[in-house]
Write a protein that holds these residues in place. Structure first.
Motif, PDB file in Angstrom:
ATOM      1  N   LYS A 146       2.909 -12.484  -7.272  1.00 24.84           N
ATOM      2  CA  LYS A 146       2.341 -12.660  -5.852  1.00 24.84           C
ATOM      3  C   LYS A 146       1.458 -11.493  -5.598  1.00 24.84           C
ATOM      4  O   LYS A 146       1.695 -10.331  -5.398  1.00 24.84           O
ATOM      5  CB  LYS A 146       3.289 -12.734  -4.894  1.00 24.84           C
ATOM      6  N   VAL A 147      -0.138 -11.625  -5.502  1.00 21.20           N
ATOM      7  CA  VAL A 147      -0.814 -10.452  -5.520  1.00 21.20           C
ATOM      8  C   VAL A 147      -1.523 -10.658  -3.905  1.00 21.20           C
ATOM      9  O   VAL A 147      -1.867 -11.404  -3.635  1.00 21.20           O
ATOM     10  CB  VAL A 147      -2.228 -10.597  -6.413  1.00 21.20           C
ATOM     11  N   LYS A 148      -1.409  -9.746  -3.235  1.00 20.15           N
ATOM     12  CA  LYS A 148      -1.594  -9.506  -2.003  1.00 20.15           C
ATOM     13  C   LYS A 148      -2.776  -8.399  -1.804  1.00 20.15           C
ATOM     14  O   LYS A 148      -2.583  -7.341  -2.158  1.00 20.15           O
ATOM     15  CB  LYS A 148      -0.532  -9.229  -0.876  1.00 20.15           C
ATOM     16  N   PHE A 149      -3.770  -8.600  -0.921  1.00 20.67           N
ATOM     17  CA  PHE A 149      -4.836  -7.679  -0.749  1.00 20.67           C
ATOM     18  C   PHE A 149      -4.769  -7.063   0.497  1.00 20.67           C
ATOM     19  O   PHE A 149      -4.557  -7.700   1.409  1.00 20.67           O
ATOM     20  CB  PHE A 149      -6.357  -8.419  -0.671  1.00 20.67           C
ATOM     21  N   VAL A 150      -4.784  -5.646   0.426  1.00 26.75           N
ATOM     22  CA  VAL A 150      -4.873  -4.893   1.748  1.00 26.75           C
ATOM     23  C   VAL A 150      -6.190  -3.870   1.306  1.00 26.75           C
ATOM     24  O   VAL A 150      -6.480  -3.530   0.289  1.00 26.75           O
ATOM     25  CB  VAL A 150      -3.549  -4.208   1.916  1.00 26.75           C
ATOM     26  N   SER A 151      -6.615  -3.697   2.363  1.00 24.32           N
ATOM     27  CA  SER A 151      -7.704  -2.600   2.402  1.00 24.32           C
ATOM     28  C   SER A 151      -7.544  -1.344   2.375  1.00 24.32           C
ATOM     29  O   SER A 151      -8.563  -0.361   2.173  1.00 24.32           O
ATOM     30  CB  SER A 151      -8.933  -3.022   3.210  1.00 24.32           C
ATOM     31  N   GLY A 152      -6.631  -0.791   2.657  1.00 25.68           N
ATOM     32  CA  GLY A 152      -6.123   0.554   2.775  1.00 25.68           C
ATOM     33  C   GLY A 152      -4.685   0.890   2.705  1.00 25.68           C
ATOM     34  O   GLY A 152      -3.887   0.039   3.162  1.00 25.68           O
ATOM     35  N   SER A 153      -4.303   2.137   2.690  1.00 28.14           N
ATOM     36  CA  SER A 153      -2.970   2.581   2.772  1.00 28.14           C
ATOM     37  C   SER A 153      -1.923   1.662   1.883  1.00 28.14           C
ATOM     38  O   SER A 153      -0.955   1.381   2.475  1.00 28.14           O
ATOM     39  CB  SER A 153      -2.338   2.348   4.273  1.00 28.14           C
ATOM     40  N   VAL A 154      -2.744   1.483   0.899  1.00 35.69           N
ATOM     41  CA  VAL A 154      -1.802   0.561  -0.225  1.00 35.69           C
ATOM     42  C   VAL A 154      -0.500   1.246  -0.520  1.00 35.69           C
ATOM     43  O   VAL A 154       0.524   0.456  -0.754  1.00 35.69           O
ATOM     44  CB  VAL A 154      -2.592   0.520  -1.632  1.00 35.69           C
ATOM     45  N   GLU A 155      -0.407   2.494  -0.642  1.00 35.88           N
ATOM     46  CA  GLU A 155       0.843   3.172  -1.104  1.00 35.88           C
ATOM     47  C   GLU A 155       1.761   2.955  -0.366  1.00 35.88           C
ATOM     48  O   GLU A 155       3.152   3.153  -0.751  1.00 35.88           O
ATOM     49  CB  GLU A 155       0.545   4.779  -1.193  1.00 35.88           C
ATOM     50  N   ALA A 156       1.803   2.739   1.015  1.00 35.44           N
ATOM     51  CA  ALA A 156       2.863   2.581   1.967  1.00 35.44           C
ATOM     52  C   ALA A 156       3.687   1.224   1.727  1.00 35.44           C
ATOM     53  O   ALA A 156       4.639   1.202   2.318  1.00 35.44           O
ATOM     54  CB  ALA A 156       2.253   2.751   3.330  1.00 35.44           C
ATOM     55  N   ALA A 157       3.189   0.446   1.146  1.00 40.35           N
ATOM     56  CA  ALA A 157       3.466  -1.010   1.082  1.00 40.35           C
ATOM     57  C   ALA A 157       5.108  -1.056   0.234  1.00 40.35           C
ATOM     58  O   ALA A 157       5.744  -1.795   0.804  1.00 40.35           O
ATOM     59  CB  ALA A 157       2.620  -1.924   0.120  1.00 40.35           C
ATOM     60  N   CYS A 158       5.183  -0.097  -0.773  1.00 45.15           N
ATOM     61  CA  CYS A 158       6.719  -0.084  -1.358  1.00 45.15           C
ATOM     62  C   CYS A 158       7.749   0.373  -0.418  1.00 45.15           C
ATOM     63  O   CYS A 158       8.621  -0.350  -0.128  1.00 45.15           O
ATOM     64  CB  CYS A 158       6.445   0.422  -2.549  1.00 45.15           C
ATOM     65  N   GLY A 159       7.473   1.599   0.260  1.00 42.59           N
ATOM     66  CA  GLY A 159       8.230   2.273   1.356  1.00 42.59           C
ATOM     67  C   GLY A 159       8.590   1.288   2.339  1.00 42.59           C
ATOM     68  O   GLY A 159       9.777   1.359   2.897  1.00 42.59           O
ATOM     69  N   LEU A 160       7.737   0.471   2.669  1.00 42.50           N
ATOM     70  CA  LEU A 160       7.890  -0.681   4.147  1.00 42.50           C
ATOM     71  C   LEU A 160       8.540  -1.909   3.378  1.00 42.50           C
ATOM     72  O   LEU A 160       8.649  -2.850   4.369  1.00 42.50           O
ATOM     73  CB  LEU A 160       6.691  -1.081   4.550  1.00 42.50           C
TER      74      LEU A 160
END
Length: 213
Positions: A146-160
């Motif tokens: 499952k690939v989800k697009f975000v435009s910025g702050s990509v690195e925060a996704a794992c921690g959240l």
């Protein structure tokens, strides 16, 4: 001639409109002898000493504008060209802005084989490249990543807890280490800025400018 328009005889040259890339590219063009004055709030500037119109665009849009023939040439990252999936001529590598497009996962997960992330959740600003890469594992393992697009702050996704991994650009690795991420440079795209063009009525101007660099 109205503001934000290019004379039909001019070569339309797209460059990044803001940020560090804008600063480096405009300095390079001025060093090559181009002279222009950009009016406030306008994204088009006519060069006074050459039949060239500079068009200031988001770097992420430039490859598509070139590929679709809306502009004659442009400068943007190689990663943007591959993500846009357009047919352009790579005229030259300008040698700055280098980084890698990588899969990044939390260190605590101890991921040693990217294949184990297939079927999981991946957050990225590069959905086309990411899907293309993980398709090979999905077909082999019979899963769907499952690939989800975000435009910025990509690195925060794992921690959240929003993703099992992210695919993002790595330059020095400082931000990645602060967020306790490890990475595998599996996509191998070096993001040095590229000078791009397509065949057009202004090809002679493209080659002339190429020779200046």
């Amino acid at each position: 001639m109205q503001a934000n328009q290019s004379p039909p005889e001019n070569c339309r040259f797209a460059i990044p409109k803001k940020g560090r890339l804008h600063d480096k590219v405009t300095a390079m063009l001025k060093g090559a002898g181009l002279e222009w004055r950009r009016e406030s709030r306008l994204d088009v500037a006519l060069c006074g000493n050459m039949p060239i119109t500079l068009i200031f665009l988001p770097a992420s849009d430039i490859a598509k504008y070139v590929g679709e023939g809306n502009v004659d040439l442009g400068i943007t990252g190689y990663d943007v060209v591959k993500e846009s999936d357009v047919d352009v001529e790579h005229v030259m590598d300008l040698g700055f802005g280098k980084c890698k497009l990588c899969v990044q996962a939390q260190v605590a997960k101890e991921v040693t084989d990217v294949k184990t992330l297939a079927g999981g959740r991946i957050v990225t600003s590069f959905p086309h490249l990411t899907r293309t890469y993980f398709d090979q594992f999905d077909k082999e393992l019979g899963v769907e990543t499952k690939v989800k697009f975000v435009s910025g702050s990509v690195e925060a996704a794992c921690g959240l807890g929003l993703a099992d991994a992210v695919v993002d650009l790595v330059e020095t690795g400082t931000t990645m280490r602060v967020r306790l991420l490890s990475y595998s440079p599996l996509l191998f795209y070096k993001n040095s800025l590229s000078y791009l063009s397509i065949p057009s009525l202004h090809s002679h101007n493209v080659r002339l400018q190429d020779s200046k660099w």
